[in-house]
Design a protein around this motif. Structure first.
Motif, mmCIF file in Angstrom:
data_model
loop_
_atom_site.group_PDB
_atom_site.id
_atom_site.type_symbol
_atom_site.label_atom_id
_atom_site.label_comp_id
_atom_site.label_asym_id
_atom_site.label_seq_id
_atom_site.Cartn_x
_atom_site.Cartn_y
_atom_site.Cartn_z
ATOM 1 N N ASP A 1 -3.793 0.928 14.097
ATOM 2 C CA ASP A 1 -3.903 0.450 12.713
ATOM 3 C C ASP A 1 -3.436 1.497 11.700
ATOM 4 O O ASP A 1 -3.644 1.337 10.504
ATOM 5 N N ARG A 2 -2.741 2.547 12.210
ATOM 6 C CA ARG A 2 -2.260 3.593 11.293
ATOM 7 C C ARG A 2 -0.744 3.779 11.374
ATOM 8 O O ARG A 2 -0.226 4.848 11.031
ATOM 9 N N GLN B 1 -0.073 -6.213 14.439
ATOM 10 C CA GLN B 1 -0.848 -5.071 13.955
ATOM 11 C C GLN B 1 -0.107 -4.318 12.846
ATOM 12 O O GLN B 1 -0.695 -3.965 11.829
ATOM 13 N N THR B 2 1.201 -4.098 13.039
ATOM 14 C CA THR B 2 1.934 -3.355 12.001
ATOM 15 C C THR B 2 2.083 -4.205 10.737
ATOM 16 O O THR B 2 2.040 -3.671 9.630
ATOM 17 N N VAL C 1 -0.810 5.720 6.234
ATOM 18 C CA VAL C 1 -0.330 5.432 7.590
ATOM 19 C C VAL C 1 0.963 6.209 7.841
ATOM 20 O O VAL C 1 1.564 6.748 6.905
ATOM 21 N N VAL D 1 3.236 1.981 10.620
ATOM 22 C CA VAL D 1 4.149 0.920 10.183
ATOM 23 C C VAL D 1 5.547 1.224 10.716
ATOM 24 O O VAL D 1 5.866 2.372 11.037
ATOM 25 N N ASN E 1 -1.071 -3.797 8.888
ATOM 26 C CA ASN E 1 -1.097 -2.480 8.234
ATOM 27 C C ASN E 1 -0.286 -2.499 6.946
ATOM 28 O O ASN E 1 -0.691 -1.920 5.934
ATOM 29 N N ARG F 1 -2.208 -4.217 4.248
ATOM 30 C CA ARG F 1 -3.300 -3.386 3.760
ATOM 31 C C ARG F 1 -2.780 -2.332 2.762
ATOM 32 O O ARG F 1 -3.392 -2.086 1.725
#
Ligand code: ZN
Length: 266
Positions: free
Chosen positions: A207-208, A254-255, A182, A210, A258, A261
């Motif tokens: 989703d990519r 969302q971040t 990301v 941070v 990420n 993940r």
């Protein structure tokens, strides 16, 4: 609303005088965790100390930043690897490490240690594979060389962050071809002159990304030119939610997802 600063040099001298206040302001702003990169031999001890003082809030990384690569890079890496191995054995004198970094390539000021930088980066890429800890990557004026190395190891790598992304659409796309990675976006996105507010939504899915400060450097507007600190990551979040046309809460969620993940155990 809570969110994470994935890159802050909180262990540096800039924060020595008022660290408790800096942490308190970060918590009050909604920062739930701060990730602290290593940069050189001395930072191994300072990062460790900081993260021992703030367990469950400050998380340690270990690595050799490319601008810190000198003739002695092999010895420095050897010392870091011993520390990393001790950590993985659960040695009580160390801390858990959440990533390898920051490491990478930087030819912005000089190519004096070009060869050493390449070798040191490759070595740390191998640590990432061995430990399955993500990479925190620093890259300036060296994207082709960096991606060339990563490509050779891509299928075995757990993933990571291309930190302090400030490039154009084409550069973003080149990074995003590495599917487990990301982009780390910080204060530059808030600068008046920055194209990131148009370029990121155009080519980088939510989703990519941070969030990061890179504090004490790179303070966002309206603090530009001042010492940066983790609380200011809120300005980055607000800038990005506006650019993407989502709510601040959605950007935070969302971040955070990420981050979970990429940095699995956090
Ligand atoms: Zn950094």
């Amino acid at each position: 609303m809570q969110f994470i600063d994935t890159h802050s040099h909180l262990d540096t001298e800039d924060f020595m005088e008022d660290l408790p206040e800096v942490i308190a302001r970060a918590k009050a702003a909604g920062v739930s965790k701060i990730f602290v990169p290593g940069v050189d031999a001395a930072s191994v001890a300072t990062v460790k100390q900081l993260c021992q003082n703030y367990p469950g809030y400050c998380y340690a990384m270990i690595g050799l930043q490319p601008e810190e690569v000198r003739q002695d890079w092999r010895e420095v890496l050897q010392m870091m690897k011993a520390e990393l191995d001790a950590s993985r054995r659960g040695d009580e004198h160390t801390v858990p490490y959440i990533a390898i970094g920051e490491c990478g390539l930087d030819y912005y000021w000089s190519r004096e240690y070009e060869k050493e930088q390449l070798l040191a980066f490759e070595e740390q890429v191998k640590w990432s594979i061995e430990t399955q800890l993500p990479l925190m990557i620093h890259c300036r004026k060296a994207q082709n060389e960096l991606l060339h190395i990563l490509k050779a190891y891509e299928k075995d790598l757990p993933g990571g962050v291309f930190h302090c992304f400030t490039g154009n659409r084409q550069e973003a796309e080149a990074y995003l071809r590495f599917e487990k990675f990301v982009l780390g976006v910080g204060g530059v996105s808030t600068f008046k002159s920055s194209h990131l507010r148009e370029d990121l939504p155009a080519v980088v899915p939510l989703d990519r990304i941070v969030l990061e400060t890179d504090s004490p450097y790179m303070a966002p507007v309206p603090y530009r030119g001042k010492r940066n600190e983790s609380a200011f990551v809120l300005e980055v979040l607000r800038t990005l939610s506006k650019a993407y046309g989502v709510s601040d809460e959605e950007m935070a969620e969302q971040t955070n997802a990420n981050v979970r993940r990429i940095f699995k155990e956090i």
